[in-house]
Design a protein around this motif. Structure first.
Motif, short mmCIF file in Angstrom:
data_model
loop_
_atom_site.label_atom_id
_atom_site.label_comp_id
_atom_site.label_asym_id
_atom_site.label_seq_id
_atom_site.Cartn_x
_atom_site.Cartn_y
_atom_site.Cartn_z
N THR A 23 0.84 -1.20 0.00
CA THR A 23 0.00 0.00 0.00
C THR A 23 0.88 1.25 0.00
O THR A 23 2.02 1.20 0.48
CB THR A 23 -0.90 0.05 1.25
N ALA A 25 0.78 3.78 1.83
CA ALA A 25 1.14 4.18 3.19
C ALA A 25 2.40 3.46 3.65
O ALA A 25 3.22 4.02 4.37
CB ALA A 25 -0.01 3.90 4.15
N GLU A 26 2.57 2.20 3.22
CA GLU A 26 3.70 1.41 3.69
C GLU A 26 5.02 1.86 3.07
O GLU A 26 6.08 1.64 3.64
CB GLU A 26 3.47 -0.07 3.39
N SER A 29 6.82 4.05 5.32
CA SER A 29 6.78 3.69 6.74
C SER A 29 8.13 3.85 7.42
O SER A 29 8.21 4.22 8.58
CB SER A 29 6.23 2.28 6.93
N ARG A 32 8.41 7.44 8.22
CA ARG A 32 7.51 7.82 9.30
C ARG A 32 8.03 7.31 10.64
O ARG A 32 7.96 7.99 11.63
CB ARG A 32 6.11 7.29 9.03
N ASP B 170 -4.19 -0.66 8.87
CA ASP B 170 -4.28 -0.79 7.42
C ASP B 170 -5.69 -0.45 6.95
O ASP B 170 -5.87 0.25 5.95
CB ASP B 170 -3.95 -2.22 6.99
N SER B 173 -6.14 3.23 6.86
CA SER B 173 -5.52 3.94 5.74
C SER B 173 -6.19 3.56 4.42
O SER B 173 -6.27 4.36 3.51
CB SER B 173 -4.01 3.69 5.69
N ASP B 174 -6.72 2.31 4.31
CA ASP B 174 -7.47 1.92 3.12
C ASP B 174 -8.72 2.80 2.98
O ASP B 174 -9.15 3.10 1.88
CB ASP B 174 -7.90 0.45 3.20
N GLY B 178 -5.45 9.70 7.12
CA GLY B 178 -4.02 10.05 7.09
C GLY B 178 -3.32 9.43 8.29
O GLY B 178 -3.98 8.90 9.18
N PRO B 179 -1.98 9.48 8.32
CA PRO B 179 -1.22 8.86 9.42
C PRO B 179 -1.61 9.42 10.79
O PRO B 179 -1.80 8.67 11.74
CB PRO B 179 0.23 9.18 9.09
N SER B 182 -5.27 8.40 11.69
CA SER B 182 -5.44 7.00 12.09
C SER B 182 -4.78 6.74 13.44
O SER B 182 -5.24 5.93 14.23
CB SER B 182 -4.92 6.04 11.02
#
Lengths: 310, 272
Positions: A23, A25-26, A29, A32, B170, B173-174, B178-179, B182
């Motif tokens: 994904t 987002a990963e 990571s 982050r 997950d 975020s799906d 946002g970070p 979440s």
């Protein structure tokens, strides 16, 4: 601290599973994670690492009469005094003697008490755990101070021993080295018990039972089955007890007439204002303790007690 | 056979006597401290000869003790906030990226301050804070105590996060969170008990810490343990016992709260 790696397996697999997911987002990571770790790393750098370099720098300055040290100078004067002064040599030796005695007592008694907690159950187990946690939550000053009415010549222990006929006249437990040993033991014992217990709690009692079924006596099953497995906990207990007891301040100051390095260093810093000498003494003590810790882990690791910080 | 049984009975008796003696050794000093101020005579003795509450009333009329109490609370709350923020963020960061090299040094790094004798830390920090000119404020005490409190928060949170169901993150975020969103809405509600216990432990560490505070505090910022130390070095003052009793009660309440939020065995493990 010793149980930290018992859950890293689970966390590790979760982390691995996370990083396998493609994904968006990963992808970031790692960045982050670094961002989240940064505040703590900056804090440790500014409040722990840098101050030790300042300490090291000040230990190499000349002493001054009107200020705490002569800024900008380079000198080995303070180290010269640490290594030649008979007073400081006695103080350092006394600190290490106290440290070794307390460490041995703390590990042996801590092992016994941790085993008692491990073997008990229900309300007894809760009470035993409470007896370890309560002193931990009490300030060092009070923990030390409480021994004065207990150990003084007119104190509770003397009263009891006299009335039971074990003593014919009061013994001066405080102020005396025995008072400092008892007081310091009381300070470090809870940590030693918990360090050993946290390893014991992960052990399987069935192994001990198996050894006994095969004919091992109870002491033998303890020394040959339990002991090797709790070595990591023993290492942590030994290192904590040693580091804190060599650097003992409150117990020796209040309960004995002996002067430890910490008591003397406090005088140098807060009364005499001799920063260069206090810094040099601290650096020498830190190095000596580091050697002591290395020796302890070398000896214990031969018996399977690899000392692992994380 | 009978001799074996006989020996085992003796072993059992010795074993029980041993741990009961240690149980007494661990709790007796605390009982002494709590019991002595009830002595009406004002002489420090245990067991007390007669009982009175006078010393407890005295505390609330003593400006020095009340000020020290206020200082302890200010430093404790400051430490709890700073240590919790640093510890929670770092533990979360490490969960996000388990294998990173920088992450693997965090655990040992935060632990090292706990293995340095507090006197050496006190000396080092006093020199450092004098050097950079922030000597004598609450900030110095908060920073020093955070050095000791953060490892506790960090390891509490590591063990809390390791039980957290990361698929929820997950899912968040799906669904487009946002970070930060979440973290606040998905992660925090699930770990709030851990955060609370971590913060509470940090507060207790600060409340009880003495040696670093001795070096770093001044007359206007001295905390309860520091004032207690100055007092008992001059004379055995029953007021010290009074204050100690308050501190012990404070810790008991805090411990009870932590146990309600989790359980005693888990809390004991976090302390080691």
């Amino acid at each position: 601290m010793s149980d930290a790696n018992t859950h890293s397996g689970l966390a590790g697999s979760i982390g691995a599973a996370l990083s396998n997911l493609p994904t968006p987002a990963e992808l970031s990571s790692a960045n982050r994670a670094l961002l989240l770790l940064a505040p703590l790393l900056v804090f440790e750098l500014l409040i722990f690492v840098v101050p030790f370099f300042i300490l090291l720098r000040i230990s190499f300055t000349e002493s001054a009469d009107d200020t705490v040290y002569e800024a900008g100078t380079w000198s080995l004067e303070a180290y010269g005094e640490v290594f030649t002064s008979g007073l400081l040599r006695d103080i350092i030796l006394y600190s290490f003697q106290l440290g070794v005695i307390v460490t041995v007592l703390s590990v042996v008694i801590g092992l016994f008490y941790a085993y008692a907690i491990w073997r008990s159950s229900g309300i007894v187990k809760s009470l035993l755990l409470l007896s370890v946690v309560m002193p931990l939550l009490t300030t060092l000053v009070i923990r030390t101070y409480a021994f004065t009415p207990l150990l003084s010549p007119t104190g509770t222990l003397n009263d009891v021993l006299l009335s039971l006929g074990f003593l014919s006249e009061p013994v001066q437990f405080v102020p005396a080295t025995i008072g400092a040993v008892v007081g310091q033991l009381y300070i470090v014992l809870p940590y030693a018990v918990l360090a050993i217990y946290s390893v014991m709690a992960t052990m399987d009692w069935g192994l001990v039972e198996a050894a006994r079924d095969l004919g091992a006596s109870r002491p033998r099953s303890f020394f040959e089955v339990v002991l090797p497995q709790v070595m990591p906990g023993i290492s942590v207990a030994a290192v904590i007890s040693f580091a804190w007891s060599v650097g003992a301040y409150a117990a020796p100051d209040l309960l004995s007439n002996g002067i430890t390095f910490a008591v003397h260093a406090e005088d140098l810093m807060l009364s005499d204002m001799r920063y260069s000498l206090a810094a040099a003494l601290s650096v020498v003590m830190l190095l000596a303790m580091l050697i002591g810790v290395a020796l302890i882990s070398a000896v214990l690791s031969r018996f399977g007690g690899d000392f692992d910080l994380a | 056979m009978t001799s074996t049984l006989h020996r085992e009975t003796l072993e059992t008796i010795a074993f029980r006597a041993g741990y009961l003696a240690l149980f007494a050794f661990l709790l007796l000093p605390l009982i002494v401290v709590v019991a002595t101020p009830f002595a009406a005579s004002g002489r420090l003795a245990f067991p007390p000869e007669s009982y009175s509450l006078a010393w407890y009333a005295e505390f609330f009329n003593d400006v020095r003790w009340l000020t020290a109490f206020e200082n302890s609370i200010i430093v404790g709350v400051g430490t709890a906030i700073l240590a919790t923020v640093l510890g929670v963020l770092a533990a979360f960061g490490q969960e996000l990226d388990e294998g990173s090299r920088i992450g693997s040094i965090v655990g040992p790094l935060v632990l090292i301050p706990l293995l340095i004798p507090p006197v050496i830390l006190g000396i080092t920090l006093l020199m450092y804070f004098s050097e950079i000119g922030i000597r004598g404020s609450y900030v110095t005490l908060v920073l020093a105590h955070t050095l000791w409190a953060t490892p506790l928060v960090y390891f509490v949170m590591r063990s809390v996060f390791s039980r957290f169901d990361w698929q929820q993150l997950d899912a968040a975020s799906d669904l487009g969170a946002g970070p930060v969103q979440s973290f606040v809405h998905v992660v925090l509600p699930n770990v709030k008990h851990g955060v609370f216990v971590g913060g509470l432990l940090a507060f207790i560490i600060s409340l009880q810490e003495f040696v670093m505070a001795l070096f770093l505090s001044t007359a206007s910022t001295e905390t309860i343990p520091v004032l207690a130390w100055t007092e008992i070095r001059q004379a055995l003052d029953p007021m010290v016992s009074v204050v100690s009793t308050f501190l012990i009660l404070f810790s008991l309440v805090a411990l009870a709260l932590a146990v309600v939020a989790t359980n005693l065995e888990w809390v004991s493990k976090q302390l080691s």
